[in-house]
Design a protein around this motif. Structure first.
Motif, short mmCIF file in Angstrom:
data_model
loop_
_atom_site.label_atom_id
_atom_site.label_comp_id
_atom_site.label_asym_id
_atom_site.label_seq_id
_atom_site.Cartn_x
_atom_site.Cartn_y
_atom_site.Cartn_z
N SER A 216 0.82 -1.21 0.00
CA SER A 216 0.00 0.00 0.00
C SER A 216 0.85 1.26 0.00
O SER A 216 0.53 2.24 -0.69
CB SER A 216 -0.94 0.00 1.22
OG SER A 216 -0.20 -0.07 2.43
N GLU A 217 1.96 1.24 0.73
CA GLU A 217 2.83 2.42 0.76
C GLU A 217 3.51 2.66 -0.58
O GLU A 217 3.74 3.80 -0.97
CB GLU A 217 3.89 2.24 1.85
CG GLU A 217 3.36 2.37 3.27
CD GLU A 217 4.47 2.22 4.30
OE1 GLU A 217 5.61 1.88 3.89
OE2 GLU A 217 4.20 2.45 5.49
N GLY A 218 3.84 1.57 -1.28
CA GLY A 218 4.59 1.71 -2.51
C GLY A 218 3.75 2.02 -3.73
O GLY A 218 4.29 2.40 -4.77
N GLY A 219 2.44 1.83 -3.64
CA GLY A 219 1.58 2.16 -4.78
C GLY A 219 0.91 0.96 -5.42
O GLY A 219 0.27 1.09 -6.46
N GLY A 220 1.04 -0.23 -4.81
CA GLY A 220 0.32 -1.38 -5.32
C GLY A 220 -1.13 -1.36 -4.86
O GLY A 220 -1.53 -0.56 -4.03
N GLU B 299 -2.06 -7.17 -6.96
CA GLU B 299 -1.84 -8.41 -6.23
C GLU B 299 -2.62 -9.57 -6.83
O GLU B 299 -2.14 -10.71 -6.86
CB GLU B 299 -2.21 -8.24 -4.76
CG GLU B 299 -1.10 -7.66 -3.92
CD GLU B 299 0.15 -8.52 -3.93
OE1 GLU B 299 0.25 -9.48 -3.13
OE2 GLU B 299 1.04 -8.25 -4.75
N ALA B 300 -3.82 -9.30 -7.32
CA ALA B 300 -4.58 -10.35 -7.98
C ALA B 300 -3.85 -10.82 -9.23
O ALA B 300 -3.83 -12.02 -9.55
CB ALA B 300 -5.97 -9.83 -8.35
N ALA B 301 -3.23 -9.88 -9.95
CA ALA B 301 -2.46 -10.24 -11.14
C ALA B 301 -1.27 -11.12 -10.75
O ALA B 301 -0.92 -12.07 -11.46
CB ALA B 301 -1.99 -8.98 -11.86
N VAL B 302 -0.63 -10.80 -9.62
CA VAL B 302 0.50 -11.61 -9.15
C VAL B 302 0.03 -13.02 -8.81
O VAL B 302 0.66 -14.02 -9.21
CB VAL B 302 1.18 -10.96 -7.93
CG1 VAL B 302 2.17 -11.91 -7.28
CG2 VAL B 302 1.87 -9.67 -8.34
N VAL B 303 -1.07 -13.13 -8.10
CA VAL B 303 -1.59 -14.44 -7.71
C VAL B 303 -1.91 -15.28 -8.94
O VAL B 303 -1.53 -16.46 -9.04
CB VAL B 303 -2.85 -14.28 -6.84
CG1 VAL B 303 -3.55 -15.62 -6.63
CG2 VAL B 303 -2.48 -13.66 -5.49
#
Length: 508
Positions: free
Chosen positions: A165-169, A174-178
């Motif tokens: 959240s701090e970095g801009g994700g 995250e769904a794309a990563v999963v």
């Protein structure tokens, strides 16, 4: 003369004198000897008894010990590979893949290493004395270790969400990563490897397109299969995919040459690119788990990088000691950095040599970089600047500021012909640098990857593919791996210039 068994009072005098009575003899003895000497002898005898008594008891206990082969003993971790199919590189290249690959049989045990730990760790010790050039392991045990970590701490469950959240994700990234990691897991071969011709490991029905041309690069493909798992916190010790990671690491160690060119992951189609990628995977896995069984293979891979460095220019290229190019240097230097984060041995001379190489290909005072000569290629500039960051350039360095401005003006590579190699390196540079330029970059890069991932339809759902140049040759596995690593940028490495990041500059 008195016999040995004679009592003490039956003494034959040396001279012809009257034999004294026992009482008078003892009296004379006690009165003639000083009291302090008597006390000393008595105490000495007492101490001697106290010392010898435990020894005698221990010897008696040892005589009572018997060997019982049936007794339960503490188990020693021992790697077992019987459940894996053997890797036969001669059979890796075939014209048509089978329509459906069988499910990989992956063992529960940890990775297998044929390395002799001491031999691998000291193979290149003659090049430089490592002893005082490696961060002490005890640093990881400090009270601040959980906060600062070793550069990979952001991948852990405790800090990942916060850094995301701090970095801009966001949830979409995250769904794309999963989904992307699931696609990679579904294309692992039964022997634990991956192949750029991803059809060979496909476990989903349907015709798969955009397969890579480098079908005989199992080391590079396996490394690119492993890195996204590691980047999101999955190891062979924990996580949903620990079996897959274990199988991949086991295969990578098996493919490492342990005779002749110790520690080598070089292959004909991938040369030193393959080695750099494989070394990063081994070193990251070791840095994340501190698994002692990974230490020797990881260190051996670093030793090979050290041995292959160009002794004149300080770089790396396709063959050992060949004059370097920035692209190959980037992967080797990132491997050395990953090893350093895991408290493995990285020679000071090697790092100094890499800086010498970067000096030889820089332009505009170090703001831009060429391939093998001074230049201003966007992709090489991204590689060069990231290397400079890890080599200790401060955020206020004018050349770094100018280089970041140059990349920000270029922006991420978007569209169907997106260059994910450039995006992978440049996104890391912008993320570490932070600020408004990173925020603008991130929105474009993040949303582009979320929107271009295949959402449905087997067997391509969860993957990416872009066209043009090496992107086509690497195929869908190459593009998916780099896209995932780019989306994991929020937590894969701690920000270099953040106050909570650990001091991880290379030893110089």
């Amino acid at each position: 003369m008195a016999t040995p068994n004679a009592p003490q009072n039956d003494i034959e005098p040396d001279h012809e004198e009257e034999v004294r009575s026992p009482v008078s003899s003892r009296f004379l003895l006690l009165t003639a000897v000083p009291s302090w000497l008597v006390s000393l002898v008595v105490h000495f005898l007492l101490i001697l008894v106290l010392v010898l008594l435990p020894v005698a008891q221990k010897m008696n206990q040892q005589r009572e010990i018997t060997v019982d082969d049936t007794a339960d003993a503490e188990e020693i971790d021992e790697f077992v590979m019987e459940e894996f199919e053997p890797i036969d590189e001669m059979k890796l290249d075939f014209d048509k893949p089978p329509e459906q690959m069988e499910e990989a049989v992956i063992a529960e045990e940890n990775i297998v290493s044929d390395f002799q730990e001491m031999e691998a760790a000291t193979q290149q010790l003659d090049l430089v004395d490592f002893a005082d050039q490696t961060a002490p392991f005890s640093d990881m045990m400090t009270d601040n270790a959980g906060l600062t970590g070793n550069g990979t701490s952001g991948r852990g469950q405790a800090t990942r969400t916060k850094m995301l959240s701090e970095g801009g994700g966001n949830g979409g990234s995250e769904a794309a990563v999963v989904n992307g990691i699931k696609w990679i897991a579904d294309h692992q071969l039964p022997d634990g490897t991956w192949n750029f011709d991803h059809r060979r490991g496909a476990k989903k029905p349907g015709e798969s397109k955009n397969f890579g041309e480098f079908s005989n690069s199992p080391r590079a493909a396996t490394a690119m299969g492993l890195l996204p798992f590691l980047g999101s916190g999955h190891t062979h010790k924990e996580g949903k995919y620990k079996k897959q990671v274990n199988a991949g690491l086991t295969a990578l160690v098996r493919l490492m040459q342990v005779r002749g060119r110790e520690g080598s992951l070089v292959e004909s189609q991938g040369n030193m690119y393959s080695h750099g990628l494989g070394s990063i995977a081994l070193c990251e896995a070791y840095a994340m788990t501190q698994d002692k069984n990974l230490m020797a293979p990881a260190q051996a891979s670093l030793n090979y990088i050290v041995a292959c460095q160009d002794p004149v220019g300080g770089g790396w290229r396709y063959k050992p000691r060949q004059a370097g190019d920035t692209s190959v240097v980037g992967w080797q230097l990132m491997a050395l950095k990953s090893g350093h984060m895991g408290y493995l041995e990285v020679p000071r001379n090697t790092i100094a040599g890499s800086m010498k190489f970067l000096d030889s290909v820089q332009s505009d005072g170090g703001a831009k970089y060429g391939y093998a000569d001074p230049g201003a290629k966007t992709s090489m500039t991204a590689v060069g600047l990231l290397c400079r960051m890890y080599l200790g350039w401060k955020k206020e360095n004018p050349s770094l500021e100018k280089g970041v401005d140059f990349l920000a003006a270029q922006g991420p590579s978007l569209g169907g012909g997106a260059n994910m190699y450039y995006n992978y390196y440049a996104t890391q540079v912008m993320r570490h640098y932070g600020g408004a330029k990173w925020e603008a970059w991130n929105v474009k890069q993040r949303d582009f990857l979320i929107n271009t991932q295949v959402k449905e339809g087997q067997p391509e759902a969860g993957s990416w593919h872009f066209t043009g140049g090496f992107t086509d040759k690497g195929g869908r596995l190459y593009n998916t791996s780099l896209s995932l690593l780019t989306l994991e940028v929020y937590y894969r490495h701690l920000p270099i210039y953040k106050t909570t990041a650990s001091e991880e500059d290379f030893p110089l």
